[in-house]
Design a protein around this motif. Sequence first.
Motif, PDB file in Angstrom:
ATOM      1  N   ASN A 176      17.881  40.330   9.023  1.00  0.00           N
ATOM      2  CA  ASN A 176      17.903  38.886   9.251  1.00  0.00           C
ATOM      3  C   ASN A 176      19.289  38.315   9.485  1.00  0.00           C
ATOM      4  O   ASN A 176      19.538  37.660  10.495  1.00  0.00           O
ATOM      5  N   GLN A 177      20.223  38.540   8.550  1.00  0.00           N
ATOM      6  CA  GLN A 177      21.538  37.933   8.671  1.00  0.00           C
ATOM      7  C   GLN A 177      22.266  38.443   9.904  1.00  0.00           C
ATOM      8  O   GLN A 177      22.938  37.675  10.610  1.00  0.00           O
ATOM      9  N   HIS A 178      22.143  39.733  10.180  1.00  0.00           N
ATOM     10  CA  HIS A 178      22.799  40.296  11.357  1.00  0.00           C
ATOM     11  C   HIS A 178      22.231  39.682  12.632  1.00  0.00           C
ATOM     12  O   HIS A 178      22.966  39.420  13.592  1.00  0.00           O
ATOM     13  N   LEU A 179      20.917  39.466  12.633  1.00  0.00           N
ATOM     14  CA  LEU A 179      20.282  38.867  13.802  1.00  0.00           C
ATOM     15  C   LEU A 179      20.758  37.426  13.981  1.00  0.00           C
ATOM     16  O   LEU A 179      21.061  36.992  15.104  1.00  0.00           O
ATOM     17  N   GLN A 180      20.837  36.684  12.889  1.00  0.00           N
ATOM     18  CA  GLN A 180      21.350  35.312  12.967  1.00  0.00           C
ATOM     19  C   GLN A 180      22.764  35.283  13.539  1.00  0.00           C
ATOM     20  O   GLN A 180      23.080  34.493  14.433  1.00  0.00           O
ATOM     21  N   ASP A 181      23.610  36.167  13.021  1.00  0.00           N
ATOM     22  CA  ASP A 181      25.004  36.196  13.478  1.00  0.00           C
ATOM     23  C   ASP A 181      25.106  36.525  14.960  1.00  0.00           C
ATOM     24  O   ASP A 181      25.895  35.916  15.689  1.00  0.00           O
ATOM     25  N   ILE A 183      22.935  36.041  17.312  1.00  0.00           N
ATOM     26  CA  ILE A 183      22.449  34.930  18.136  1.00  0.00           C
ATOM     27  C   ILE A 183      23.488  33.811  18.177  1.00  0.00           C
ATOM     28  O   ILE A 183      23.765  33.240  19.237  1.00  0.00           O
ATOM     29  N   LYS A 184      24.092  33.505  17.034  1.00  0.00           N
ATOM     30  CA  LYS A 184      25.117  32.456  17.004  1.00  0.00           C
ATOM     31  C   LYS A 184      26.295  32.806  17.908  1.00  0.00           C
ATOM     32  O   LYS A 184      26.938  31.937  18.476  1.00  0.00           O
ATOM     33  N   GLN A 185      26.575  34.093  18.023  1.00  0.00           N
ATOM     34  CA  GLN A 185      27.708  34.547  18.833  1.00  0.00           C
ATOM     35  C   GLN A 185      27.295  34.876  20.263  1.00  0.00           C
ATOM     36  O   GLN A 185      28.105  35.358  21.052  1.00  0.00           O
ATOM     37  N   ALA A 186      26.014  34.615  20.591  1.00  0.00           N
ATOM     38  CA  ALA A 186      25.490  34.923  21.924  1.00  0.00           C
ATOM     39  C   ALA A 186      25.654  36.407  22.248  1.00  0.00           C
ATOM     40  O   ALA A 186      25.880  36.780  23.396  1.00  0.00           O
ATOM     41  N   ASP A 187      25.530  37.242  21.214  1.00  0.00           N
ATOM     42  CA  ASP A 187      25.649  38.694  21.394  1.00  0.00           C
ATOM     43  C   ASP A 187      24.264  39.260  21.701  1.00  0.00           C
ATOM     44  O   ASP A 187      23.554  39.745  20.820  1.00  0.00           O
ATOM     45  N   GLU A 188      23.879  39.182  22.955  1.00  0.00           N
ATOM     46  CA  GLU A 188      22.534  39.567  23.374  1.00  0.00           C
ATOM     47  C   GLU A 188      22.235  41.034  23.076  1.00  0.00           C
ATOM     48  O   GLU A 188      21.150  41.377  22.597  1.00  0.00           O
ATOM     49  N   LYS A 189      23.195  41.893  23.336  1.00  0.00           N
ATOM     50  CA  LYS A 189      22.989  43.329  23.157  1.00  0.00           C
ATOM     51  C   LYS A 189      22.654  43.670  21.705  1.00  0.00           C
ATOM     52  O   LYS A 189      21.697  44.410  21.425  1.00  0.00           O
ATOM     53  N   ALA A 191      21.583  41.592  19.320  1.00  0.00           N
ATOM     54  CA  ALA A 191      20.343  40.928  18.907  1.00  0.00           C
ATOM     55  C   ALA A 191      19.118  41.730  19.349  1.00  0.00           C
ATOM     56  O   ALA A 191      18.168  41.913  18.584  1.00  0.00           O
ATOM     57  N   ILE A 192      19.128  42.221  20.568  1.00  0.00           N
ATOM     58  CA  ILE A 192      18.000  43.020  21.074  1.00  0.00           C
ATOM     59  C   ILE A 192      17.865  44.318  20.285  1.00  0.00           C
ATOM     60  O   ILE A 192      16.750  44.740  19.938  1.00  0.00           O
ATOM     61  N   LYS A 193      18.980  44.920  19.977  1.00  0.00           N
ATOM     62  CA  LYS A 193      18.952  46.150  19.188  1.00  0.00           C
ATOM     63  C   LYS A 193      18.318  45.912  17.821  1.00  0.00           C
ATOM     64  O   LYS A 193      17.517  46.722  17.330  1.00  0.00           O
ATOM     65  N   LEU A 194      18.645  44.791  17.189  1.00  0.00           N
ATOM     66  CA  LEU A 194      18.093  44.464  15.875  1.00  0.00           C
ATOM     67  C   LEU A 194      16.593  44.190  15.960  1.00  0.00           C
ATOM     68  O   LEU A 194      15.826  44.579  15.070  1.00  0.00           O
ATOM     69  N   SER A 226      18.885  29.838  13.609  1.00  0.00           N
ATOM     70  CA  SER A 226      20.241  30.208  14.014  1.00  0.00           C
ATOM     71  C   SER A 226      20.801  29.197  15.002  1.00  0.00           C
ATOM     72  O   SER A 226      21.973  28.792  14.907  1.00  0.00           O
ATOM     73  N   LEU A 227      19.969  28.778  15.945  1.00  0.00           N
ATOM     74  CA  LEU A 227      20.395  27.780  16.924  1.00  0.00           C
ATOM     75  C   LEU A 227      20.696  26.449  16.238  1.00  0.00           C
ATOM     76  O   LEU A 227      21.677  25.775  16.559  1.00  0.00           O
ATOM     77  N   TYR A 228      19.848  26.088  15.300  1.00  0.00           N
ATOM     78  CA  TYR A 228      20.019  24.820  14.568  1.00  0.00           C
ATOM     79  C   TYR A 228      21.359  24.802  13.842  1.00  0.00           C
ATOM     80  O   TYR A 228      22.050  23.786  13.816  1.00  0.00           O
ATOM     81  N   GLU A 229      21.750  25.938  13.266  1.00  0.00           N
ATOM     82  CA  GLU A 229      22.994  26.019  12.507  1.00  0.00           C
ATOM     83  C   GLU A 229      24.219  25.761  13.366  1.00  0.00           C
ATOM     84  O   GLU A 229      25.241  25.296  12.877  1.00  0.00           O
ATOM     85  N   ILE A 230      24.142  26.091  14.649  1.00  0.00           N
ATOM     86  CA  ILE A 230      25.312  25.896  15.506  1.00  0.00           C
ATOM     87  C   ILE A 230      25.142  24.694  16.433  1.00  0.00           C
ATOM     88  O   ILE A 230      25.864  24.540  17.418  1.00  0.00           O
ATOM     89  N   GLY A 231      24.180  23.840  16.120  1.00  0.00           N
ATOM     90  CA  GLY A 231      24.067  22.581  16.831  1.00  0.00           C
ATOM     91  C   GLY A 231      23.272  22.599  18.113  1.00  0.00           C
ATOM     92  O   GLY A 231      23.350  21.669  18.905  1.00  0.00           O
ATOM     93  N   ILE A 232      22.494  23.661  18.364  1.00  0.00           N
ATOM     94  CA  ILE A 232      21.660  23.727  19.569  1.00  0.00           C
ATOM     95  C   ILE A 232      20.218  23.494  19.166  1.00  0.00           C
ATOM     96  O   ILE A 232      19.681  24.185  18.300  1.00  0.00           O
ATOM     97  N   ARG A 233      19.590  22.510  19.773  1.00  0.00           N
ATOM     98  CA  ARG A 233      18.222  22.157  19.420  1.00  0.00           C
ATOM     99  C   ARG A 233      17.233  22.783  20.393  1.00  0.00           C
ATOM    100  O   ARG A 233      17.577  23.157  21.507  1.00  0.00           O
TER     101      ARG A 233
END
Length: 388
Positions: A176-181, A183-189, A191-194, A226-233
């Motif tokens: 969970n936490q790794h996936l959140q991080d 996504i917040k960093q726009a690290d697509e690769k 996130a998909i791996k997780l 995750s999006l909500y935390e960084i201000g994206i709705r």
Amino acid sequence: MWKVVLIDDDERVLRGLKMIIPWEELECQWTGQARDGVEGVQLVKEAKPDVIMTDIYMPVKNGLDMIEELQEWGYDGQVIVLSGYNDFEYARKALRLQINDYLSKPASRETIRTVFRQTIARLEEKKQEDQMEREWLESMMTDAMRINWALIREGNSHSSGALSRANVTDRFLTSNQHLQDSIKQADEKTAIKLIRTIYEVVENEPYHEQTAIQLGIQLWTIITYSLYEIGIRLDDLSLSDDDIYNRLSHYQSWNESVQLFEDIVGEVCQSQQWDENLKHRQLVEQMLESIQQRMDENITLSDLAEELFISRNYLGRIFRKVVGESFKDYLLRIRMEKAKKMIYEGSYLIYEISEKVGYTNPAYFSSAFKKYSGQTPTELIQKRARIK
């Protein structure tokens, strides 16, 4: 128990603090002491205290250099400075490091106790907020995972093995936490791996629609939070809760679910980059407006981050990127410029100016002002009088 370390080169001060601090009342424990900044760095790294109380002027490494090194290392606890050494450079550095409390020696017993009570109150508040967030996240993750396991086993009775609830839940919580991080960093690769790692638990089991739906909703919850935390709705995306549910309801394989969330992550990560500059400017504009309205308050980056529902570090990076200087440097500059303007107006006393630009301690304000402008408020007032 809250862990506290004391750092001072004066043994009498260390003994006195251990007697003054109301350890039992505040549920604190003394975790160690050091006599200089080098020992202090080692002590903090080993003890990982919640509170550091330190002197500034110490041999080998001074207290502020020690704090700076610890912050670079990752220390984010409370710092109380108790120092009898007055130097404008040290005062400016204390401002830059955002020391939680700055006391001058000699400080009364009641002052020290009051500061500690306030410090522990801040820690308690943060602990409560973190706990509430953690419980919310875990409930969102575990409640959605309360699948009807009997139904699954019944539907898969022909299978050689049943799905393990514990395995799925553990894998989910671990990722969970790794996936959140990511996504917040726009690290697509990453996130998909997780996501693929999460689905590995069920990929060898016969497909079960209800399991797929609940697992998918769970992933969607993490993404949206995750999006909500960084201000994206969610309004910024072409996706909705109903869309996710409807798609999952019509799938017939685990691979389809995996592909869905790979596509979602791709869209999410790209959407963060599409309009990133605009979103950042909007956030910073809100910050600047808030600063102007609350100049007389002890406003911090953490305060604004909480109000904007975004992490402190992330907001700090955004601010520097848009404004071109750190939040601390900007706040100091506009406060000092406003103080200058008020001095030239000639309608305020120094303590009034100090309060109106957010300093409760006029002496500390004067130190910061001289470091910034090269002269004290009194000197500037006298200069203004001579000009007239």
